[in-house]
Design a protein around this motif. Sequence first.
Motif, mmCIF file in Angstrom:
data_model
loop_
_atom_site.group_PDB
_atom_site.id
_atom_site.type_symbol
_atom_site.label_atom_id
_atom_site.label_comp_id
_atom_site.label_asym_id
_atom_site.label_seq_id
_atom_site.Cartn_x
_atom_site.Cartn_y
_atom_site.Cartn_z
ATOM 1 N N UNK A 337 -8.156 -3.761 2.651
ATOM 2 C CA UNK A 337 -8.198 -5.133 1.928
ATOM 3 C C UNK A 337 -9.431 -5.334 0.626
ATOM 4 N N UNK A 338 -9.081 -4.301 -0.331
ATOM 5 C CA UNK A 338 -9.415 -4.393 -1.299
ATOM 6 C C UNK A 338 -8.247 -3.764 -2.287
ATOM 7 N N UNK A 339 -8.428 -4.707 -3.647
ATOM 8 C CA UNK A 339 -8.231 -4.166 -4.436
ATOM 9 C C UNK A 339 -7.830 -2.910 -5.190
ATOM 10 N N UNK A 340 -8.296 -2.197 -5.338
ATOM 11 C CA UNK A 340 -8.124 -1.107 -5.437
ATOM 12 C C UNK A 340 -7.166 -0.544 -4.472
ATOM 13 N N UNK A 341 -7.473 -0.458 -3.056
ATOM 14 C CA UNK A 341 -6.196 -0.079 -2.420
ATOM 15 C C UNK A 341 -5.119 -0.754 -1.975
ATOM 16 N N UNK A 342 -4.909 -1.898 -2.797
ATOM 17 C CA UNK A 342 -3.874 -2.378 -2.310
ATOM 18 C C UNK A 342 -3.056 -2.313 -3.839
ATOM 19 N N UNK A 343 -3.460 -1.828 -5.138
ATOM 20 C CA UNK A 343 -2.558 -1.435 -6.002
ATOM 21 C C UNK A 343 -1.879 -0.564 -5.876
ATOM 22 N N UNK A 344 -3.172 0.783 -4.931
ATOM 23 C CA UNK A 344 -2.646 1.977 -4.576
ATOM 24 C C UNK A 344 -1.230 1.695 -3.348
ATOM 25 N N UNK A 345 -1.420 1.661 -2.299
ATOM 26 C CA UNK A 345 -0.303 0.964 -1.500
ATOM 27 C C UNK A 345 0.993 0.475 -2.184
ATOM 28 N N UNK A 346 0.671 -1.014 -3.585
ATOM 29 C CA UNK A 346 2.317 -0.754 -3.644
ATOM 30 C C UNK A 346 3.006 0.106 -4.703
ATOM 31 N N UNK A 347 2.014 0.940 -5.381
ATOM 32 C CA UNK A 347 2.875 2.308 -6.237
ATOM 33 C C UNK A 347 2.614 3.109 -4.632
ATOM 34 N N UNK A 348 2.225 3.394 -3.752
ATOM 35 C CA UNK A 348 3.467 4.436 -2.763
ATOM 36 C C UNK A 348 4.316 3.889 -2.373
ATOM 37 N N UNK A 349 4.679 2.689 -2.119
ATOM 38 C CA UNK A 349 5.483 2.183 -1.724
ATOM 39 C C UNK A 349 7.222 1.985 -2.704
ATOM 40 N N UNK A 350 5.939 1.802 -3.258
ATOM 41 C CA UNK A 350 7.228 2.319 -4.945
ATOM 42 C C UNK A 350 7.759 3.180 -4.818
ATOM 43 N N UNK A 351 7.360 3.965 -4.473
ATOM 44 C CA UNK A 351 6.594 5.963 -5.622
ATOM 45 C C UNK A 351 7.926 6.138 -3.926
ATOM 46 N N UNK A 352 8.090 5.752 -2.566
ATOM 47 C CA UNK A 352 8.888 6.621 -2.039
ATOM 48 C C UNK A 352 10.229 6.041 -2.633
#
Length: 541
Positions: A337-352
């Motif tokens: 739920x942190x801003x950094x974790x949300x940034x990371x989740x977006x990048x992971x999803x887009x990278x896949x």
Amino acid sequence: MATCGELLVQLLEAYGVELVFGIPGVHTVELYRGLPSTGIRHVTPRHEQGAGFMADGYARVSGKPGVCFIVTGPGMTNILTAMGQAYADSIPMLVISAVNRTEQLGMGDGRLHELPSQRNVVAGVSAFSHTLLHADQLPQVLARAFALFASARPRPVHIEIPIDVIAAQADPAIVSLRALPKRPAPQAADIALAAQWLKAAKTPLIILGGGAADAATAIRSLAEHLDAPVINTVNAKGILPPAHPLRIGENMAFPPVHEAIAKADVVLAIGTEFGETEMYPEPKPLQFGGKLIRIDIDSEQLVRAVSADLPILSDAGQAVAAINQALGVQGGRSNADTPGAKRAAIVRAETSKHWWPAVSLHQRIAKIVLDTLPDAIIAGDSTEPVYALNQCYESPSPRSYFNSSTGYGTLGYGLPAGIGAKLAAPGRPVVVPIGDGGLQFTIAELASAVEAEIPLIVLLWNNDGYGEIKTYMVDRQIEPIGVDIFTPDFLTIAKGFGCGATRPGSVDELVAALRQAATGKAPTVIEIRADAPYVAKLAGA
């Protein structure tokens, strides 16, 4: 009195060496005279390149230098490729070789194993190469090697000893260890500035290389305190545990990761050279929109490739510990739920979305392996499964995933490196993803593993040739030549070596084969046919 060779093995044992890889020859037998009186185990590969790869795998898992005894001339030219891989990936390796008698050096008289200069041949793949001309010099020269391993960027060291010097009488009183230097610590002013920048950062990012592997706990605390997404390069896998919400991905050339680096206001890079092999298959120059802090133990590396706004010459663990102290890090938070974790989740999803089809397939196969053998070490070759796993695999711990697709990029590495890894961690399963082409480079090392009773799991990906290169040629409209090679019956060959061998026909059979292989006393070759029906189902899952 004792011989120089006898005193050498005593000194090696005193420095903590427990294992030596080597093939005895007429020029090196005096190195073996003193081995039985030590606790050092000797493992005999079937080729000197295999000795070097075994030492490399042992060093990557144990963190200790891998040691080789190598014969003059052809033995040294055989091990050069392994030294090149270790040099590229900063692996500590000590190669001790013979050389012709002192009075014969450089004479060109056609002596057995003679080269004009072994040291010149080895220069490009070693931190230094030294000719020992007198036994009394032995403690100083070995201290130089172990000082480099202990306190500098670790790379192969070569010490050659003329055969008359190896056999020369020497005073045992010379067997004394020299105090080794500690790893460099950071400058207080650099730490203060780094902490200032990181504290003020709104979108920080951390990039980790192999040089950060031994600082995992401190790095995880820092990342969570900063709420900074983390890029684990190949040799840094496992620093963040699997499924950690701050893990952003691996391949810095994929557009989402590339853009995340460019958008970060502060990037902290630890122990990485930003090598192009981290950006397979299309490396591109990185763009930094904010400040870049680089921490590295190699002063030259700090000014190579990417220019840092703040270069910090230091051991990674000491530097990160100092930054944590300056920031008052007490441990961080690890949730999605942190801003950094949300940034990371977006990048992971887009990278896949940028993965090629093989990535998802081999991710599923790797999950089967880890679900079956949760503590497995993966020691890979340069092969399709490894290139795929470099993009997605989440290692359970540091020093548990490595391969030869990084740095030098040699074929045939996986099998002998896996042997070294298993010797370093006998209580853990070691799995070697390797292709049918790469396995043929070093398949004789199956005999070494049988002889040493090493239950290695060779996970053979068989697509009947050099599949990755064939695809590369076809994509560039080049007629494939030399890639559809003859493929032998690997299972029959493996059984001939005394190994277990099986070709699973289903996922259930693969799981059963992995379980059985992990409990044996000899290697097992598990062949996965690329055209098997269950593989096609996994690819389409």
